[in-house]
Design a protein around this motif. Structure first.
Motif, PDB file in Angstrom:
ATOM      1  N   ARG A  25      34.655  -4.894  15.393  1.00  0.00           N
ATOM      2  CA  ARG A  25      35.844  -4.139  15.776  1.00  0.00           C
ATOM      3  C   ARG A  25      36.396  -3.400  14.561  1.00  0.00           C
ATOM      4  O   ARG A  25      36.528  -3.960  13.482  1.00  0.00           O
ATOM      5  N   ARG A  26      36.758  -2.139  14.751  1.00  0.00           N
ATOM      6  CA  ARG A  26      37.348  -1.341  13.676  1.00  0.00           C
ATOM      7  C   ARG A  26      38.711  -0.852  14.150  1.00  0.00           C
ATOM      8  O   ARG A  26      38.833   0.190  14.803  1.00  0.00           O
ATOM      9  N   ALA A  27      39.750  -1.640  13.876  1.00  0.00           N
ATOM     10  CA  ALA A  27      41.106  -1.255  14.256  1.00  0.00           C
ATOM     11  C   ALA A  27      41.638  -0.215  13.280  1.00  0.00           C
ATOM     12  O   ALA A  27      41.283  -0.199  12.098  1.00  0.00           O
ATOM     13  N   SER A  28      42.521   0.655  13.771  1.00  0.00           N
ATOM     14  CA  SER A  28      43.015   1.755  12.938  1.00  0.00           C
ATOM     15  C   SER A  28      43.860   1.283  11.768  1.00  0.00           C
ATOM     16  O   SER A  28      44.040   2.004  10.792  1.00  0.00           O
ATOM     17  N   ILE A  29      44.374   0.064  11.842  1.00  0.00           N
ATOM     18  CA  ILE A  29      45.226  -0.450  10.767  1.00  0.00           C
ATOM     19  C   ILE A  29      44.421  -1.154   9.679  1.00  0.00           C
ATOM     20  O   ILE A  29      44.946  -1.491   8.616  1.00  0.00           O
ATOM     21  N   GLU A  30      43.134  -1.357   9.923  1.00  0.00           N
ATOM     22  CA  GLU A  30      42.286  -2.049   8.967  1.00  0.00           C
ATOM     23  C   GLU A  30      41.938  -1.144   7.781  1.00  0.00           C
ATOM     24  O   GLU A  30      42.024   0.080   7.869  1.00  0.00           O
ATOM     25  N   MET A  31      41.594  -1.736   6.653  1.00  0.00           N
ATOM     26  CA  MET A  31      41.056  -1.025   5.494  1.00  0.00           C
ATOM     27  C   MET A  31      39.792  -1.734   5.041  1.00  0.00           C
ATOM     28  O   MET A  31      39.763  -2.974   4.988  1.00  0.00           O
ATOM     29  N   ASP A  32      38.780  -0.967   4.693  1.00  0.00           N
ATOM     30  CA  ASP A  32      37.612  -1.623   4.109  1.00  0.00           C
ATOM     31  C   ASP A  32      37.879  -1.883   2.623  1.00  0.00           C
ATOM     32  O   ASP A  32      38.876  -1.428   2.047  1.00  0.00           O
ATOM     33  N   LYS A  33      36.997  -2.604   2.012  1.00  0.00           N
ATOM     34  CA  LYS A  33      37.184  -3.027   0.622  1.00  0.00           C
ATOM     35  C   LYS A  33      37.352  -1.843  -0.319  1.00  0.00           C
ATOM     36  O   LYS A  33      38.246  -1.842  -1.185  1.00  0.00           O
ATOM     37  N   ALA A  34      36.516  -0.827  -0.152  1.00  0.00           N
ATOM     38  CA  ALA A  34      36.561   0.321  -1.065  1.00  0.00           C
ATOM     39  C   ALA A  34      37.884   1.066  -0.947  1.00  0.00           C
ATOM     40  O   ALA A  34      38.492   1.452  -1.957  1.00  0.00           O
ATOM     41  N   GLU A  35      38.350   1.283   0.281  1.00  0.00           N
ATOM     42  CA  GLU A  35      39.615   2.006   0.489  1.00  0.00           C
ATOM     43  C   GLU A  35      40.784   1.203  -0.058  1.00  0.00           C
ATOM     44  O   GLU A  35      41.683   1.749  -0.706  1.00  0.00           O
ATOM     45  N   PHE A  36      40.781  -0.117   0.197  1.00  0.00           N
ATOM     46  CA  PHE A  36      41.874  -0.963  -0.288  1.00  0.00           C
ATOM     47  C   PHE A  36      41.934  -0.944  -1.816  1.00  0.00           C
ATOM     48  O   PHE A  36      43.017  -0.833  -2.408  1.00  0.00           O
ATOM     49  N   LYS A  37      40.782  -1.039  -2.467  1.00  0.00           N
ATOM     50  CA  LYS A  37      40.750  -1.014  -3.930  1.00  0.00           C
ATOM     51  C   LYS A  37      41.231   0.331  -4.466  1.00  0.00           C
ATOM     52  O   LYS A  37      42.020   0.387  -5.416  1.00  0.00           O
ATOM     53  N   LYS A  38      40.780   1.416  -3.850  1.00  0.00           N
ATOM     54  CA  LYS A  38      41.154   2.742  -4.332  1.00  0.00           C
ATOM     55  C   LYS A  38      42.662   2.946  -4.256  1.00  0.00           C
ATOM     56  O   LYS A  38      43.311   3.328  -5.248  1.00  0.00           O
ATOM     57  N   ILE A  39      43.247   2.669  -3.083  1.00  0.00           N
ATOM     58  CA  ILE A  39      44.687   2.864  -2.901  1.00  0.00           C
ATOM     59  C   ILE A  39      45.462   1.855  -3.751  1.00  0.00           C
ATOM     60  O   ILE A  39      46.487   2.185  -4.359  1.00  0.00           O
TER      61      ILE A  39
END
Length: 514
Positions: A25-39
């Motif tokens: 499942r890919r919910a719109s509120i989720e972040m993957d590891k790369a996006e979370f680290k970048k932000i």
């Protein structure tokens, strides 16, 4: 393959769409590891730059609500999402450039401290794990950390580590939590079932006239009414008059009333005065009353060995309120209620509905929903626990001692200046006034200093608050700020005199024009 049919609101022709339960499942509120680290890295960099730049900024921009509303915009709730990176960039700009900065070295308003940077990181860690510290089974390690934090706070101020307690949002809630425990223990037991209105005896509480407004809120919210408060006069030193306290309790008991609580101030909100705790404890013991200390602001100063006599008697208290987000430099929110017998909290707050499956055969299990008003609870203790370890007792002794020394410096500099009147100095609070000359009437001086406080708060060069001391309207500087230096205090004197002269001239011109 397992198939789930879900309703889609945007298509009337195909109301059900198959959803493959084996897919990720890919919910719109989720972040993957790369996006979370970048932000996350971008945000940490921005926060680090912000913290480093605080001393160069104004304490506050002084922008009125309409201006801020225009900056924020008046958009309706968005229909579709926006990339998190964009949102964080905008939110950072809004907060960094349009906030009152209580981390500024010249912020002395009310009793909000400069927050320790480690606390911001602790809040991030706490939110990432997101334990619900209401029940042990929901927060096994967080519960143990909170228990240890409560124990350390008791040791910090010099009461036995056997005191139990709970982390709450701040001073109001810390005092409320203790107030209700006191009512449970000292009021007639029938109140739990029949309520206060069915009790024949009027419950009474006692406190100094300088006590914070939480006591009035408690009287209203918890059913005893504001007429149940006995406001005890203070002496020339602004401390509660013990003789008047004892006589008032005695008279009330003879009149058929039911005294239950006495509140002592360990650093009153206006002038920082500490009541005679040993004497109050003796009165409470004589009349079998609950002794509560409102130490939300001042009681951390008990860590300083040289102030031991000032805080003598606090170990006799049945309950103590203190706020780590005040003089322990924790980010908001972090208050604490300490109680000599933690069973009194359980007696007050515990309930066991059938839908709670939180019981345990392990005797050391602690469920914090039984200790206070909340069921679901955030992990407030982590930032306090981490800071206590980062700094240690000796580090806090130094910082709190420095704050007190800077407050005394402010008092002395004001006392030596011909256009300033130093009024009081206790703990880290100094009150003073701007006085253009010695032959001006009190009514005008009150008006002048009130106008000066408002102007200083709006301009943002320094931020302080006010106090009324013996009918004198004063400027009030409360230093709970590890960033403040001797240079800041010297500059504050210059600012007060410069702006005081300007305000005096403005008021004089207004009088002439009239």
């Amino acid at each position: 393959m397992s198939i789930l049919y879900i309703h889609t609101l945007n298509s009337s022709s195909t109301p059900l769409q198959p959803y493959d339960m084996t897919d990720h499942r890919r919910a719109s509120i989720e972040m993957d590891k790369a996006e979370f680290k970048k932000i996350g890295y971008q945000l940490i960099d921005s926060i680090a730059d912000f913290i480093d730049s605080i001393p160069e900024k104004k304490v506050t921009t002084g922008e009125p609500p309409k201006a801020l509303q225009a900056i924020l915009g008046n958009d309706t709730l968005p229909e579709n999402g926006t990339p998190a990176e964009t949102i964080f960039a905008k939110a950072s700009e809004l907060l960094f450039n349009h906030s009152l900065l209580n981390g500024h070295p010249k912020f002395f308003g009310y009793i909000t401290s400069s927050a320790a940077p480690v606390g911001a990181l602790a809040d991030l860690l706490a939110a990432a794990v997101n334990p619900n510290v209401g029940a042990n089974i929901l927060s096994p390690m967080a519960t143990e950390i909170e228990k240890q934090t409560v124990k350390w706070l008791a040791e910090f101020i010099g009461v036995p580590s056997s005191y139990g307690g709970i982390l709450v949002s701040g001073g109001n809630m810390a005092n409320f939590t203790a107030f209700l425990a006191a009512r449970t223990v000292k009021a007639p037991k029938s109140i739990k079932e029949n309520g206060i209105s069915m009790d024949a005896q009027k419950l009474l509480v006692y406190c100094a006239k300088s006590t914070h407004t939480w006591i009035e809120k408690a009287a209203v919210l918890f059913g005893i009414g504001t007429k149940a408060i006995r406001w005890i006069e203070t002496g020339a030193d602004n401390r509660m008059n013990i003789e008047v306290l004892a006589q008032t309790i005695s008279d009330d008991k003879k009149a058929g009333y039911k005294p239950i609580i006495v509140v002592g101030n360990a650093g009153d909100v206006s002038t920082g005065v500490v009541d005679d705790m040993k004497a109050i404890a003796a009165v409470c013991k004589k009349y079998d009353l609950w002794f509560h200390i409102d130490g939300a602001y001042g009681i951390p100063a008990a860590v300083i060995p040289g102030l031991k006599d000032l805080f003598a008697g606090i170990e006799e208290a049945d309950s103590i309120a203190l706020d780590p987000h005040k003089w322990l430099y924790s980010p908001l929110e972090a208050g604490c209620t300490l109680v000599k017998d933690p069973n009194h909290l359980i007696e007050t707050y515990s309930s066991h509905p059938v839908y709670y499956n939180f019981s345990s055969d392990e005797p050391s299990t602690q469920n914090y929903y039984e200790y206070g008003l909340q069921n679901s609870r955030g992990f407030r203790a982590l930032k306090v626990w981490i800071a206590l370890q980062q700094v240690g007792r000796s580090g806090y002794e130094k910082m709190i001692g420095d704050d007190i020394a800077l407050s005394k410096l402010l008092f002395d500099l004001a006392n030596d200046h011909p256009e300033l009147e130093a009024v009081t100095q206790n703990l880290s609070i100094t009150t003073l006034r701007y006085i253009p000359s010695k032959d001006i009437e009190e009514m005008y001086l009150n008006k002048l200093n009130e106008a000066l406080v408002n102007k200083l708060q709006q301009d943002g060069e320094v931020f302080l608050s006010n106090a009324v001391v013996n009918d004198k309207y004063c400027l009030r500087c409360c230093i709970v700020n590890f960033r403040t230096s001797k240079k800041d205090i010297e500059e504050v004197i210059e600012i007060l005199v410069r702006e005081g002269r300007k305000m005096h001239n403005e008021l004089q011109e207004q009088t002439v024009l009239k």
